[in-house]
Motif scaffolding. Structure first.
Motif, mmCIF file in Angstrom:
data_model
loop_
_atom_site.group_PDB
_atom_site.id
_atom_site.type_symbol
_atom_site.label_atom_id
_atom_site.label_comp_id
_atom_site.label_asym_id
_atom_site.label_seq_id
_atom_site.Cartn_x
_atom_site.Cartn_y
_atom_site.Cartn_z
ATOM 1 N N MET A 49 0.817 -1.217 0.000
ATOM 2 C CA MET A 49 0.000 0.000 0.000
ATOM 3 C C MET A 49 0.850 1.267 0.000
ATOM 4 O O MET A 49 0.400 2.320 -0.455
ATOM 5 C CB MET A 49 -0.912 0.020 1.235
ATOM 6 C CG MET A 49 -1.801 -1.181 1.378
ATOM 7 S SD MET A 49 -3.145 -1.204 0.197
ATOM 8 C CE MET A 49 -4.241 0.003 0.921
ATOM 9 N N ASN A 50 2.076 1.154 0.503
ATOM 10 C CA ASN A 50 2.935 2.339 0.624
ATOM 11 C C ASN A 50 4.388 1.958 0.351
ATOM 12 O O ASN A 50 5.234 1.998 1.243
ATOM 13 C CB ASN A 50 2.779 2.939 2.028
ATOM 14 C CG ASN A 50 3.486 4.266 2.157
ATOM 15 O OD1 ASN A 50 3.650 4.996 1.195
ATOM 16 N ND2 ASN A 50 3.939 4.573 3.362
ATOM 17 N N LEU A 70 -4.305 0.975 -6.290
ATOM 18 C CA LEU A 70 -3.319 1.913 -5.749
ATOM 19 C C LEU A 70 -2.963 3.014 -6.739
ATOM 20 O O LEU A 70 -2.140 3.877 -6.427
ATOM 21 C CB LEU A 70 -2.045 1.153 -5.352
ATOM 22 C CG LEU A 70 -2.234 0.021 -4.340
ATOM 23 C CD1 LEU A 70 -0.936 -0.737 -4.133
ATOM 24 C CD2 LEU A 70 -2.749 0.565 -3.017
ATOM 25 N N GLU A 72 -4.561 5.637 -7.881
ATOM 26 C CA GLU A 72 -4.877 7.007 -7.468
ATOM 27 C C GLU A 72 -3.863 7.539 -6.453
ATOM 28 O O GLU A 72 -3.435 8.693 -6.533
ATOM 29 C CB GLU A 72 -6.288 7.064 -6.875
ATOM 30 C CG GLU A 72 -6.746 8.471 -6.536
ATOM 31 C CD GLU A 72 -8.182 8.518 -6.049
ATOM 32 O OE1 GLU A 72 -8.563 9.538 -5.448
ATOM 33 O OE2 GLU A 72 -8.931 7.532 -6.263
ATOM 34 N N SER A 73 -3.442 6.690 -5.519
ATOM 35 C CA SER A 73 -2.542 7.155 -4.454
ATOM 36 C C SER A 73 -1.072 7.162 -4.872
ATOM 37 O O SER A 73 -0.277 7.892 -4.289
ATOM 38 C CB SER A 73 -2.713 6.291 -3.200
ATOM 39 O OG SER A 73 -2.405 4.929 -3.481
ATOM 40 N N LEU A 74 -0.710 6.359 -5.882
ATOM 41 C CA LEU A 74 0.712 6.215 -6.226
ATOM 42 C C LEU A 74 1.132 6.811 -7.564
ATOM 43 O O LEU A 74 2.320 7.086 -7.769
ATOM 44 C CB LEU A 74 1.100 4.727 -6.234
ATOM 45 C CG LEU A 74 1.044 3.964 -4.918
ATOM 46 C CD1 LEU A 74 1.459 2.516 -5.146
ATOM 47 C CD2 LEU A 74 1.953 4.608 -3.872
ATOM 48 N N GLU A 76 1.008 9.648 -9.206
ATOM 49 C CA GLU A 76 1.723 10.922 -9.290
ATOM 50 C C GLU A 76 3.177 10.769 -8.831
ATOM 51 O O GLU A 76 4.107 11.240 -9.492
ATOM 52 C CB GLU A 76 1.011 11.985 -8.443
ATOM 53 C CG GLU A 76 1.614 13.371 -8.599
ATOM 54 C CD GLU A 76 0.827 14.435 -7.837
ATOM 55 O OE1 GLU A 76 1.431 15.482 -7.527
ATOM 56 O OE2 GLU A 76 -0.374 14.216 -7.557
ATOM 57 N N SER A 77 3.378 10.103 -7.690
ATOM 58 C CA SER A 77 4.737 9.902 -7.171
ATOM 59 C C SER A 77 5.574 9.033 -8.105
ATOM 60 O O SER A 77 6.763 9.279 -8.313
ATOM 61 C CB SER A 77 4.687 9.257 -5.785
ATOM 62 O OG SER A 77 3.977 10.058 -4.875
#
Length: 236
Positions: A49-50, A70, A72-74, A76-77
């Motif tokens: 998840m991270n 994942l 949406e959360s990842l 961009e990074s």
């Protein structure tokens, strides 16, 4: 072999699919779940998840393969780190078969992918034969983490399998937005009173299992359920 791409798996499901296809992996996620011996000792890139993107980047991967949930959360990074990423959809049963096929095409392992999907559909046929003619049972599939419990719907992998076998998922009668997992109240659970309860743990399986046992042993709502009284609570 010298031209083989450098591949980092971001999730357990991605690692298992890629290993099954014979794709060489450079790194895998940190997990308490069992990975095949051949990849279990590979370097870790942190929790699915991270993930630690600096660690991912240090392997100079041609591909980082993780789950679409994942994105949406990842995304961009990952884009900032210029990490080429493939997001696999693995929510349902058909998604898994499609993911195996697409990864087979991506890495030139089409024959192996075909053999894997045929093996899985073979097992599906055996399970369907076992379920044939049996009275449909109502089921609650509880997805537990150390923080909360949720119910798995027909959009989840386990819910998808249950539906194929003729089980009646209690979430079908609940008004919820379409999602693999939805919150629930104990009052609703008591009212719907499923014949069978399936329990799945996540994040930290041992802690989640402990939380399940404490709730089911100490909360009168659970002890009053037919599935509990009839000893039809199954840990997946």
């Amino acid at each position: 072999e010298e031209d083989a791409p450098v591949v980092v798996a971001g999730t357990v499901s991605a690692a298992r699919i890629l290993h099954g296809l014979g794709v060489e992996l450079t790194a895998v996620p940190q997990t308490e779940k069992t990975l095949p011996d051949e990849i279990a000792s590979l370097p870790s890139i942190g929790q699915p998840m991270n993930p630690d993107l600096e660690l991912v980047k240090s392997h100079n991967p041609d591909y980082f393969i993780t789950d679409s949930t994942l994105e949406e959360s990842l995304s961009e990074s990952l884009a900032e780190q210029n990490i080429e990423t493939i997001f696999l959809t693995t929510s349902g049963y058909d998604d898994i078969l499609a993911a195996i096929t697409s990864m087979g095409e991506q890495f030139g392992k089409e024959d192996t992918a075909r053999a894997m999907t045929e093996h899985i559909t073979d097992l599906e046929g055996q399970a369907m034969a076992l379920a044939e003619g049996k009275e449909p049972l109502s089921v609650a599939i509880i997805f537990g983490t150390p923080e909360e419990f949720m119910l798995a719907t027909g959009m989840s992998y386990a819910g998808d399998l249950a539906a194929r076998l003729g089980a009646e998922n209690i979430t079908a009668s609940m008004e919820n937005p379409p999602s693999p997992y939805v919150p629930f109240s104990l009052e609703t659970m008591a009212e719907l009173d499923p014949d069978v309860i399936l329990r799945m743990t996540h994040v930290n399986p041992e802690e989640s299992k402990k939380m399940f046992d404490e709730e089911f042993n100490n909360n009168s709502f659970y002890s009053a359920l037919s599935a509990v009284k009839n000893d039809r609570v199954i840990d997946l």
